[in-house]
Write a protein that holds these residues in place. Structure first.
Motif, PDB file in Angstrom:
ATOM      1  N   GLN A 140      29.281   0.197  34.313  1.00 36.49           N
ATOM      2  CA  GLN A 140      30.522   0.328  33.545  1.00 36.49           C
ATOM      3  C   GLN A 140      30.413   1.439  32.493  1.00 36.49           C
ATOM      4  OE1 GLN A 140      31.405  -3.632  31.996  1.00 36.49           O
ATOM      5  NE2 GLN A 140      32.357  -4.247  33.935  1.00 36.49           N
ATOM      6  N   PHE A 141      29.250   1.535  31.845  1.00 36.41           N
ATOM      7  CA  PHE A 141      29.053   2.603  30.851  1.00 36.41           C
ATOM      8  C   PHE A 141      29.241   3.966  31.524  1.00 36.41           C
ATOM      9  CE2 PHE A 141      25.602  -0.100  28.443  1.00 36.41           C
ATOM     10  CZ  PHE A 141      26.562  -1.041  28.136  1.00 36.41           C
ATOM     11  N   ALA A 142      28.694   4.091  32.721  1.00 40.10           N
ATOM     12  CA  ALA A 142      28.760   5.367  33.437  1.00 40.10           C
ATOM     13  C   ALA A 142      30.207   5.740  33.761  1.00 40.10           C
ATOM     14  CB  ALA A 142      27.933   5.284  34.720  1.00 40.10           C
ATOM     15  N   VAL A 143      30.956   4.759  34.234  1.00 35.56           N
ATOM     16  CA  VAL A 143      32.353   5.014  34.611  1.00 35.56           C
ATOM     17  C   VAL A 143      33.174   5.402  33.379  1.00 35.56           C
ATOM     18  CG1 VAL A 143      34.453   3.902  35.486  1.00 35.56           C
ATOM     19  CG2 VAL A 143      32.261   3.546  36.665  1.00 35.56           C
ATOM     20  N   MET A 144      32.996   4.651  32.302  1.00 34.15           N
ATOM     21  CA  MET A 144      33.775   4.936  31.091  1.00 34.15           C
ATOM     22  C   MET A 144      33.331   6.247  30.440  1.00 34.15           C
ATOM     23  SD  MET A 144      34.430   1.198  29.367  1.00 34.15           S
ATOM     24  CE  MET A 144      32.714   0.826  29.037  1.00 34.15           C
ATOM     25  N   GLY A 145      32.024   6.474  30.419  1.00 31.76           N
ATOM     26  CA  GLY A 145      31.509   7.712  29.827  1.00 31.76           C
ATOM     27  C   GLY A 145      32.016   8.935  30.570  1.00 31.76           C
ATOM     28  N   SER A 146      32.080   8.800  31.877  1.00 34.95           N
ATOM     29  CA  SER A 146      32.553   9.897  32.710  1.00 34.95           C
ATOM     30  C   SER A 146      34.026  10.212  32.398  1.00 34.95           C
ATOM     31  CB  SER A 146      32.365   9.507  34.173  1.00 34.95           C
ATOM     32  OG  SER A 146      32.746  10.547  35.010  1.00 34.95           O
ATOM     33  N   ILE A 147      34.832   9.166  32.264  1.00 32.73           N
ATOM     34  CA  ILE A 147      36.253   9.369  31.929  1.00 32.73           C
ATOM     35  C   ILE A 147      36.386  10.018  30.547  1.00 32.73           C
ATOM     36  CG2 ILE A 147      38.404   8.154  31.338  1.00 32.73           C
ATOM     37  CD1 ILE A 147      37.730   6.179  33.614  1.00 32.73           C
ATOM     38  N   TYR A 148      35.576   9.567  29.613  1.00 29.95           N
ATOM     39  CA  TYR A 148      35.641  10.141  28.266  1.00 29.95           C
ATOM     40  C   TYR A 148      35.362  11.651  28.303  1.00 29.95           C
ATOM     41  CZ  TYR A 148      35.051  10.855  23.302  1.00 29.95           C
ATOM     42  OH  TYR A 148      35.191  11.332  22.019  1.00 29.95           O
ATOM     43  N   MET A 149      34.324  12.040  29.021  1.00 29.00           N
ATOM     44  CA  MET A 149      33.968  13.462  29.075  1.00 29.00           C
ATOM     45  C   MET A 149      35.013  14.284  29.838  1.00 29.00           C
ATOM     46  SD  MET A 149      31.459  13.709  27.134  1.00 29.00           S
ATOM     47  CE  MET A 149      30.632  15.291  27.285  1.00 29.00           C
ATOM     48  N   GLN A 150      35.655  13.652  30.807  1.00 25.14           N
ATOM     49  CA  GLN A 150      36.743  14.326  31.518  1.00 25.14           C
ATOM     50  C   GLN A 150      37.931  14.553  30.604  1.00 25.14           C
ATOM     51  OE1 GLN A 150      38.034  12.061  34.933  1.00 25.14           O
ATOM     52  NE2 GLN A 150      36.151  12.487  36.029  1.00 25.14           N
ATOM     53  N   LYS A 151      38.330  13.485  29.945  1.00 20.77           N
ATOM     54  CA  LYS A 151      39.575  13.513  29.184  1.00 20.77           C
ATOM     55  C   LYS A 151      39.420  14.220  27.846  1.00 20.77           C
ATOM     56  CE  LYS A 151      41.872  11.476  32.305  1.00 20.77           C
ATOM     57  NZ  LYS A 151      42.941  12.208  32.991  1.00 20.77           N
ATOM     58  N   PHE A 152      38.309  13.961  27.153  1.00 21.68           N
ATOM     59  CA  PHE A 152      38.182  14.536  25.811  1.00 21.68           C
ATOM     60  C   PHE A 152      37.619  15.945  25.846  1.00 21.68           C
ATOM     61  CE2 PHE A 152      36.003  14.973  21.619  1.00 21.68           C
ATOM     62  CZ  PHE A 152      37.162  15.108  20.875  1.00 21.68           C
ATOM     63  N   PHE A 153      36.630  16.175  26.728  1.00 21.60           N
ATOM     64  CA  PHE A 153      36.022  17.505  26.754  1.00 21.60           C
ATOM     65  C   PHE A 153      36.535  18.360  27.918  1.00 21.60           C
ATOM     66  CE2 PHE A 153      33.019  15.351  23.966  1.00 21.60           C
ATOM     67  CZ  PHE A 153      32.818  16.314  22.992  1.00 21.60           C
ATOM     68  N   GLY A 154      37.390  17.770  28.749  1.00 22.61           N
ATOM     69  CA  GLY A 154      38.003  18.545  29.826  1.00 22.61           C
ATOM     70  C   GLY A 154      37.061  18.945  30.951  1.00 22.61           C
ATOM     71  N   LEU A 155      35.962  18.213  31.115  1.00 25.98           N
ATOM     72  CA  LEU A 155      35.062  18.527  32.228  1.00 25.98           C
ATOM     73  C   LEU A 155      35.653  17.954  33.514  1.00 25.98           C
ATOM     74  CD1 LEU A 155      31.559  17.647  30.687  1.00 25.98           C
ATOM     75  CD2 LEU A 155      32.749  19.831  30.687  1.00 25.98           C
ATOM     76  N   ALA A 184      20.161  -0.367  38.635  1.00 29.11           N
ATOM     77  CA  ALA A 184      21.279   0.466  38.178  1.00 29.11           C
ATOM     78  C   ALA A 184      21.425   1.693  39.080  1.00 29.11           C
ATOM     79  CB  ALA A 184      21.075   0.890  36.729  1.00 29.11           C
ATOM     80  N   TYR A 185      20.303   2.232  39.518  1.00 29.67           N
ATOM     81  CA  TYR A 185      20.340   3.406  40.403  1.00 29.67           C
ATOM     82  C   TYR A 185      21.145   3.091  41.660  1.00 29.67           C
ATOM     83  CZ  TYR A 185      18.698   7.727  42.617  1.00 29.67           C
ATOM     84  OH  TYR A 185      18.644   8.977  43.188  1.00 29.67           O
ATOM     85  N   ARG A 186      20.871   1.924  42.248  1.00 27.13           N
ATOM     86  CA  ARG A 186      21.583   1.530  43.472  1.00 27.13           C
ATOM     87  C   ARG A 186      23.085   1.416  43.232  1.00 27.13           C
ATOM     88  NH1 ARG A 186      16.778  -1.303  44.855  1.00 27.13           N
ATOM     89  NH2 ARG A 186      17.354  -3.040  43.508  1.00 27.13           N
ATOM     90  N   LEU A 187      23.463   0.839  42.077  1.00 23.86           N
ATOM     91  CA  LEU A 187      24.892   0.708  41.768  1.00 23.86           C
ATOM     92  C   LEU A 187      25.533   2.076  41.533  1.00 23.86           C
ATOM     93  CD1 LEU A 187      24.883  -2.360  39.305  1.00 23.86           C
ATOM     94  CD2 LEU A 187      25.644  -2.318  41.695  1.00 23.86           C
ATOM     95  N   LEU A 188      24.813   2.947  40.853  1.00 26.61           N
ATOM     96  CA  LEU A 188      25.383   4.249  40.489  1.00 26.61           C
ATOM     97  C   LEU A 188      25.555   5.158  41.711  1.00 26.61           C
ATOM     98  CD1 LEU A 188      23.574   4.828  37.083  1.00 26.61           C
ATOM     99  CD2 LEU A 188      26.043   4.614  37.448  1.00 26.61           C
ATOM    100  N   LYS A 189      24.697   4.963  42.696  1.00 29.05           N
ATOM    101  CA  LYS A 189      24.797   5.780  43.909  1.00 29.05           C
ATOM    102  C   LYS A 189      26.163   5.634  44.575  1.00 29.05           C
ATOM    103  CE  LYS A 189      21.296   4.840  46.622  1.00 29.05           C
ATOM    104  NZ  LYS A 189      20.267   4.924  47.687  1.00 29.05           N
ATOM    105  N   ASP A 190      26.732   4.424  44.481  1.00 30.14           N
ATOM    106  CA  ASP A 190      28.024   4.157  45.123  1.00 30.14           C
ATOM    107  C   ASP A 190      29.186   4.174  44.137  1.00 30.14           C
ATOM    108  OD1 ASP A 190      26.687   3.746  47.528  1.00 30.14           O
ATOM    109  OD2 ASP A 190      26.269   1.649  47.026  1.00 30.14           O
ATOM    110  N   ALA A 191      28.927   4.557  42.911  1.00 28.87           N
ATOM    111  CA  ALA A 191      29.967   4.474  41.877  1.00 28.87           C
ATOM    112  C   ALA A 191      30.918   5.666  41.958  1.00 28.87           C
ATOM    113  CB  ALA A 191      29.316   4.422  40.506  1.00 28.87           C
ATOM    114  N   PRO A 192      32.153   5.482  41.469  1.00 30.50           N
ATOM    115  CA  PRO A 192      33.148   6.566  41.486  1.00 30.50           C
ATOM    116  C   PRO A 192      32.910   7.561  40.351  1.00 30.50           C
ATOM    117  CG  PRO A 192      34.098   4.598  40.508  1.00 30.50           C
ATOM    118  CD  PRO A 192      32.709   4.225  40.939  1.00 30.50           C
ATOM    119  N   VAL A 193      31.683   8.074  40.280  1.00 27.55           N
ATOM    120  CA  VAL A 193      31.338   9.095  39.286  1.00 27.55           C
ATOM    121  C   VAL A 193      30.481  10.142  39.997  1.00 27.55           C
ATOM    122  CG1 VAL A 193      31.331   7.517  37.292  1.00 27.55           C
ATOM    123  CG2 VAL A 193      29.199   7.891  38.562  1.00 27.55           C
ATOM    124  N   HIS A 194      30.324  11.277  39.354  1.00 27.33           N
ATOM    125  CA  HIS A 194      29.456  12.319  39.919  1.00 27.33           C
ATOM    126  C   HIS A 194      28.018  12.042  39.478  1.00 27.33           C
ATOM    127  CE1 HIS A 194      28.237  16.848  39.917  1.00 27.33           C
ATOM    128  NE2 HIS A 194      27.669  16.180  40.884  1.00 27.33           N
TER     129      HIS A 194
END
Lengths: 334, 334
Positions: A155-170, A194-204
């Motif tokens: 969840q941290f990864a998904v939210m962090g990714s959105i934050y960097m997209q939206k606030f920093f425009g990445l 966590a690695y296994r979960l992140l591999k399939d997560a909707p993040v880069h």
């Protein structure tokens, strides 16, 4: 847009908070402020520092949540503190975001239990924006949750990714899992799972990131449990402080070195600015159902203005509703 | 005194190893070397680089334990590697210490299963000596054991303290428990339990140390599990590399800044030297029943010489027998 601001958070409250709000109101279009805290003290401080309270309203709160108080006291003994009142105003949608430079622990409690969590979110996490080579990265969790489960890191990864997209425009933030080796088999059980979960997560997801590569700009979002994250945050601060003192002392040895300092004055100032946390605004509390920004405890007027600008920008980018959608999708998939 | 040296460990083996051994033999009184590795290759390299093998004997080993090989392979498929042979020679007391710049993981395996552990020691730990304000500190565990139990941290503290006493001559090394807050109640269960053990331990325990204070010289021994320790080690390296590049770029902007660099050249060099890991020797593997020193993988001749000097000094100070006594006392008390 209305930003709720804790007038009694941080080392320089309320004077610098008020000055920062005044700067925000004058520099940012259409921004109004709701200040929480003791009305009399705020008005007296504004008068003393010649701060105009135009476009600001005060929502009275009789208490101040000192940083030495046990965080959970916010919910009971300090429920009329400027911080608790701010959280409740946000929960009641009286404002678009809440900014406080008060106790981090208490603000996490307030975000969790007063603002409440996004549906499905296990824990509210702190995202710290930290300078690195070529810019900055988001470290999350930076210290809210010492013990974490793998799903929390997802969840941290998904939210962090959105934050960097939206606030920093990445467009596609590189998400790294903080680990002690590049291989999938490294780390404790937490990192393995966590690695296994992140591999399939909707993040880069770019795999494990070794701490050596973090300051060199190896990822845009560094995901860790709150113990590891807090170690990274504080060691980065400590190393920065240590080395900058050493570099400063290079230039104070005598007339020649002092002249040399003049020769690179501009570069030194620009480097100092690059390394200055305040330039990147406050730390977002990710996972709360409203936008909560933790400003640095030592914030001055400019830092408060920047945190307010950050709140405005995140709000315009619908950061919280984007996270809500993403977490709902994550739940639907699992 | 006889020091066993892995001639095929590290990026620059065997040439720099041999040069380092030659330096050690010529600069350190009464030191003899046992080189482990392929006899022909060693002799050929010595000839090619005009290194005299006086005061050195070669103990032939047909294999090289590459750093990419699974560490436990040392015990079976690579039991005739220069590293495995070195460990066995030490176990057989053919030398006073063993120095290798090879794979850290494999060396931990060798120290644990070939050299064997001090009686009562749960895990062999890596102690990294890291530069900080005013000198250096020992970080242990720096990465050998990602998962640790509280009793392991207690043993790391006791051994680390002895190492800093004996090798660096500190009368009463300050031992800090790496944690995310100063209070006794901070951290995960591991830190809570370890704190209780350390309070009663025969070391100068100064409480929790926050990572912010580590580079500022806040302790002489920083105790952590191997995951946290490895994060600290690698982030310190990364921050050092990042900031030193940035500082260097300050001075390359144009003629004025380049002149300025000349003005502080001496100070810059001295700072660089202070921050150079190689100045502090290799990493001791604490808990093995013999003295094992892990030299940096990128060691040059000078670094190998320093690691050998370190081995000589530790051996003269009876570091391992002091640790054996202390661990026996610890067992007697518990």
């Amino acid at each position: 847009m209305k930003i709720i601001v804790d007038a009694f958070g941080g080392d320089n409250a309320p004077a610098e908070v008020l000055k920062g709000c005044q700067l925000a109101v004058s520099e940012l279009d259409g921004v109004e402020i709701i200040l929480t805290g003791d009305k009399d003290v705020i008005e007296k401080s504004a008068k003393e520092h010649q701060v105009s309270l135009d476009h600001m309203e005060i929502c009275h709160a009789s208490q101040v949540m000192d940083i030495h108080i046990e965080p959970t006291a916010l919910l009971k003994d300090f429920s009329d503190s400027s911080m608790a009142v701010g959280c409740r105003l946000l929960a009641e949608k009286k404002g678009d975001a809440f900014v406080s430079a008060g106790s981090t622990g208490a603000l996490v409690v307030g975000a969790t239990f007063l603002v409440k969590r996004i549906k499905g979110i296990k824990r509210v996490t702190i995202g710290s924006v930290i300078p690195c080579k070529g810019g900055c990265y988001l470290l999350t969790d930076a210290g809210a949750n010492a013990d974490c489960r793998p799903e929390m890191l997802l969840q941290f990864a998904v939210m962090g990714s959105i934050y960097m997209q939206k606030f920093f425009g990445l467009p596609s933030p590189r998400v790294g899992l903080v680990n002690i080796g590049a291989e999938e088999t490294k780390g404790t059980q937490l990192q393995l799972d966590a690695y296994r979960l992140l591999k399939d997560a909707p993040v880069h997801f770019t795999g494990n990131i070794e701490p050596r590569d973090i300051p060199l700009g190896g990822c845009d979002v560094a995901v860790a449990d709150g113990f590891t994250g807090n170690v990274i945050l504080k060691l980065t601060e400590g190393m920065g402080s240590f080395i900058s003192k050493e570099v400063k002392s290079l230039f104070t040895g005598g007339p020649v070195s002092m002249l040399s300092a003049l020769g690179v004055r501009k570069q030194l100032m620009s480097f100092k600015k690059q390394m200055d946390y305040k330039e990147y605004g406050g730390a977002p509390l990710l996972g709360a159902a409203g936008l909560v920004i933790k400003a640095h405890g030592s914030s001055d007027a400019k830092a408060f203005k920047n945190a307010i600008r950050q709140a405005v920008q995140c709000s315009k980018q619908n950061v919280v509703s984007e996270m809500t959608k993403a977490i709902a999708n994550l739940r639907a998939q699992s």
